[in-house]
Scaffold this motif. Structure first.
Motif, short mmCIF file in Angstrom:
data_model
loop_
_atom_site.label_atom_id
_atom_site.label_comp_id
_atom_site.label_asym_id
_atom_site.label_seq_id
_atom_site.Cartn_x
_atom_site.Cartn_y
_atom_site.Cartn_z
N MET A 126 -29.52 117.01 62.76
CA MET A 126 -28.09 116.60 62.42
C MET A 126 -27.30 115.80 61.73
SD MET A 126 -27.19 115.81 66.80
CE MET A 126 -25.17 116.42 66.60
N TRP A 127 -26.29 116.19 60.54
CA TRP A 127 -26.40 115.27 59.47
C TRP A 127 -24.62 113.90 60.23
CZ3 TRP A 127 -28.65 114.97 55.41
CH2 TRP A 127 -29.17 115.51 54.97
N ARG A 128 -25.60 112.82 59.67
CA ARG A 128 -23.65 112.05 60.11
C ARG A 128 -23.80 111.73 58.57
NH1 ARG A 128 -20.87 110.63 64.71
NH2 ARG A 128 -20.79 108.80 64.71
N PRO A 129 -21.98 111.42 57.98
CA PRO A 129 -21.71 110.47 57.75
C PRO A 129 -20.87 109.48 58.16
CG PRO A 129 -19.94 111.86 58.30
CD PRO A 129 -20.97 111.65 59.36
N ALA A 130 -21.49 108.51 56.96
CA ALA A 130 -21.04 106.96 56.91
C ALA A 130 -18.99 106.56 57.23
CB ALA A 130 -21.57 105.74 56.66
N ILE A 131 -18.84 105.30 57.55
CA ILE A 131 -16.94 105.67 56.64
C ILE A 131 -17.30 103.74 56.50
CG2 ILE A 131 -16.40 107.34 58.56
CD1 ILE A 131 -15.38 105.06 60.38
N GLU A 132 -16.65 104.01 55.73
CA GLU A 132 -16.06 102.10 55.76
C GLU A 132 -15.44 101.51 56.43
OE1 GLU A 132 -14.11 102.84 51.71
OE2 GLU A 132 -15.94 103.48 50.54
N ARG A 133 -16.09 101.60 57.32
CA ARG A 133 -15.36 100.32 58.50
C ARG A 133 -16.60 99.75 59.10
NH1 ARG A 133 -9.89 101.49 59.41
NH2 ARG A 133 -9.39 103.68 57.71
N ASP A 134 -15.95 98.68 59.64
CA ASP A 134 -17.30 97.64 59.66
C ASP A 134 -16.67 96.81 61.13
OD1 ASP A 134 -15.89 95.14 59.02
OD2 ASP A 134 -16.58 95.44 57.03
N GLN A 135 -17.46 96.50 62.18
CA GLN A 135 -17.99 95.63 62.90
C GLN A 135 -17.96 93.94 62.79
OE1 GLN A 135 -15.64 95.47 66.83
NE2 GLN A 135 -16.37 92.95 65.66
N ARG A 136 -17.99 93.29 62.70
CA ARG A 136 -18.58 91.73 62.65
C ARG A 136 -18.03 90.60 63.56
NH1 ARG A 136 -16.78 90.67 56.19
NH2 ARG A 136 -17.04 93.05 54.61
N ILE A 137 -19.33 89.84 63.65
CA ILE A 137 -19.25 88.79 64.98
C ILE A 137 -20.00 87.99 64.19
CG2 ILE A 137 -20.37 88.46 66.71
CD1 ILE A 137 -20.51 91.00 67.90
N ALA A 138 -19.04 87.06 64.04
CA ALA A 138 -19.60 85.14 63.26
C ALA A 138 -20.43 84.70 64.87
CB ALA A 138 -18.71 84.75 62.90
N TRP A 139 -21.24 83.89 65.20
CA TRP A 139 -22.42 83.13 65.30
C TRP A 139 -22.63 82.10 65.45
CZ3 TRP A 139 -26.67 81.74 64.30
CH2 TRP A 139 -27.99 82.87 63.89
N ARG A 140 -22.75 81.53 66.33
CA ARG A 140 -23.14 79.41 66.69
C ARG A 140 -23.52 79.37 67.78
NH1 ARG A 140 -18.14 76.07 65.74
NH2 ARG A 140 -17.78 76.62 68.18
N ARG A 141 -25.02 79.01 67.18
CA ARG A 141 -25.62 78.54 68.66
C ARG A 141 -25.45 76.92 69.36
NH1 ARG A 141 -29.84 79.41 64.95
NH2 ARG A 141 -31.28 81.24 65.35
N ARG A 142 -25.80 77.37 71.32
CA ARG A 142 -25.25 75.97 71.71
C ARG A 142 -26.80 75.63 72.06
NH1 ARG A 142 -19.96 76.81 73.63
NH2 ARG A 142 -20.86 75.64 75.58
N ASP A 143 -26.64 75.01 73.06
CA ASP A 143 -27.39 74.23 73.26
C ASP A 143 -28.12 74.40 74.59
OD1 ASP A 143 -27.96 72.56 70.80
OD2 ASP A 143 -27.62 71.40 71.83
N ASP A 144 -26.14 75.22 74.87
CA ASP A 144 -27.16 75.60 76.67
C ASP A 144 -27.50 77.71 76.67
OD1 ASP A 144 -23.85 76.90 76.46
OD2 ASP A 144 -23.26 75.08 77.59
N ASP A 145 -26.68 77.34 78.19
CA ASP A 145 -26.97 79.15 78.40
C ASP A 145 -26.15 79.73 78.14
OD1 ASP A 145 -26.44 78.33 80.69
OD2 ASP A 145 -27.57 79.76 81.83
N LEU A 146 -24.44 79.17 78.03
CA LEU A 146 -23.13 79.77 77.89
C LEU A 146 -23.64 80.91 76.43
CD1 LEU A 146 -20.22 79.74 79.88
CD2 LEU A 146 -19.88 78.26 77.75
N VAL A 147 -22.95 81.95 77.00
CA VAL A 147 -22.75 82.87 75.95
C VAL A 147 -21.04 82.86 75.95
CG1 VAL A 147 -22.45 85.47 74.55
CG2 VAL A 147 -24.05 83.93 75.96
N ARG A 148 -19.87 81.92 75.11
CA ARG A 148 -18.54 82.13 74.99
C ARG A 148 -18.71 83.33 73.60
NH1 ARG A 148 -16.73 76.57 74.62
NH2 ARG A 148 -16.68 76.65 76.82
N VAL A 149 -17.35 84.00 74.22
CA VAL A 149 -16.54 85.08 73.44
C VAL A 149 -15.72 85.30 72.93
CG1 VAL A 149 -17.20 88.04 73.03
CG2 VAL A 149 -18.36 86.53 73.97
N SER A 150 -14.23 85.84 71.47
CA SER A 150 -13.67 85.74 71.63
C SER A 150 -12.81 86.19 70.48
CB SER A 150 -13.08 84.55 70.92
OG SER A 150 -13.43 83.86 69.62
#
Length: 350
Positions: A98-122
């Motif tokens: 199969m052929w698959r084209p790429a598009i000029e769109r993206d999904q970005r995620i900025a991350w910062r480590r924590r000292d516990d096991d909590l994952v907080r998302v916004s």
């Protein structure tokens, strides 16, 4: 809301007399014809009842199992002109090129480590401020009020199941992939989430593995039984290149486009009549051809092998035609990649 626009030959108001089951049966009946065209409208309402509208056209030539289809967005401006060309073969889709084209769109995620096991998302694009959180050392439960977060939770769950030692982190999401527009926004989110979680954990994985994990998250946690096409494209596509996908090996090989080369999708205007589909018969012929040649799939056969089998009486004329089409189309895709590698746009177009 998805609305199918009736052809002019149908009586006005015919949809008033169809219940849900009859509508589905009518759609299935039309899908068995030799050609099809319809227009679609999708209306999406957010939590504040603001409605956004997207429109597209869909055209198919040829019956199921041996057809070419074109899905093209017409509105709104941010997706207008984006198109998906589908070439359907009678053999199994999971073993095709199969052929698959790429598009000029993206999904970005900025991350910062924590000292516990909590994952907080916004994510400011989401309802209710787009905030959710979950812990890595506790069962990761779904939240009906925060369904969009299932994709992130599913990614964390499959990584933990793979033995990755995840760390707590804060994740801030942003991107310009239109949501719910058929442009693989969920796959982009899954791949970006896995990359962010891996980075916070101080480890990496190959792109193909990330794609498989993203697919697994959507299959097992989100509950969507999707294939791997979108995740593999999001994880492995390269800017300025076409991508040769081997669906058996689950690999995506970038092939640069020659300088000045553009891909254009055009409608020739040629129309075909409506006849009953012979998909099941054609598939049986292809499977019988593969069995006669001692292989599981026709991608393992050459045209010379087909012709030799026909001369030996192992394939009848009808089976030869069906198998020859599949083998030739697979070969044509591989040859197209070779033309791109050689920078020969003329040979590619020929």
């Amino acid at each position: 809301m998805v609305e199918l626009l009736q052809p002019e030959s149908q009586p006005l108001g015919w949809r008033q007399y169809l219940d849900a089951r009859q509508i589905i049966e009518e759609v299935q009946r039309r899908s068995r014809t030799d050609s099809q065209r319809y227009e679609g409208t999708l209306e999406v309402a957010d939590s504040k009842r603001r409605v956004s509208t997207k429109r597209w056209t869909f055209e198919r030539r040829g019956s199921f199992g041996e057809s070419k289809s074109l899905l093209r967005f017409t509105e709104p401006p941010e997706v207008k002109g984006i198109a998906l060309l589908i070439h359907n073969h009678p053999d199994r889709a999971s073993d095709q090129w199969m052929w698959r084209p790429a598009i000029e769109r993206d999904q970005r995620i900025a991350w910062r480590r924590r000292d516990d096991d909590l994952v907080r998302v916004s994510d400011v694009r989401m309802p209710q401020g787009g905030r959710c959180e979950f812990r890595l050392r506790a069962p990761i439960a779904k939240d009906a009020a925060c369904r969009w977060a299932d994709y992130l939770k599913g990614c964390a769950e499959v990584l933990l199941a793979e033995g990755v030692a995840l760390r707590g982190c804060d994740l801030a999401l942003r991107g310009d992939v239109p949501l719910g527009s058929g442009l693989s926004s969920s796959a982009a989110l899954e791949v970006a989430t896995i990359l962010a979680l891996l980075s916070a954990a101080g480890t990496t994985l190959p792109g193909e593995t990330i794609a498989r994990l993203g697919q697994r998250a959507e299959n097992r946690y989100v509950g969507t039984n999707c294939g791997i096409l979108d995740q593999l494209s999001s994880a492995c596509c390269r800017e300025g290149a076409a991508s040769l996908m081997d669906c058996r090996a689950t690999t995506l090989t970038p092939v640069p486009l020659p300088p000045g080369c553009s891909i254009v999708i055009a409608d020739t205007g040629k129309r075909r009549g409506l006849v009953d589909s012979a998909y099941n018969e054609r598939r049986r012929q292809c499977e019988a051809g593969a069995k006669a040649l001692g292989v599981s799939h026709l991608r393992d056969v050459t045209l010379h092998g087909l012709w030799a089998a026909a001369r030996d009486g192992r394939l009848d004329a009808a089976a030869l035609r069906r198998c020859q089409h599949v083998v030739a189309e697979n070969d044509r895709t591989v040859v197209a990649a070779a033309c791109l590698r050689a920078g020969d746009a003329v040979a590619l177009g020929g």
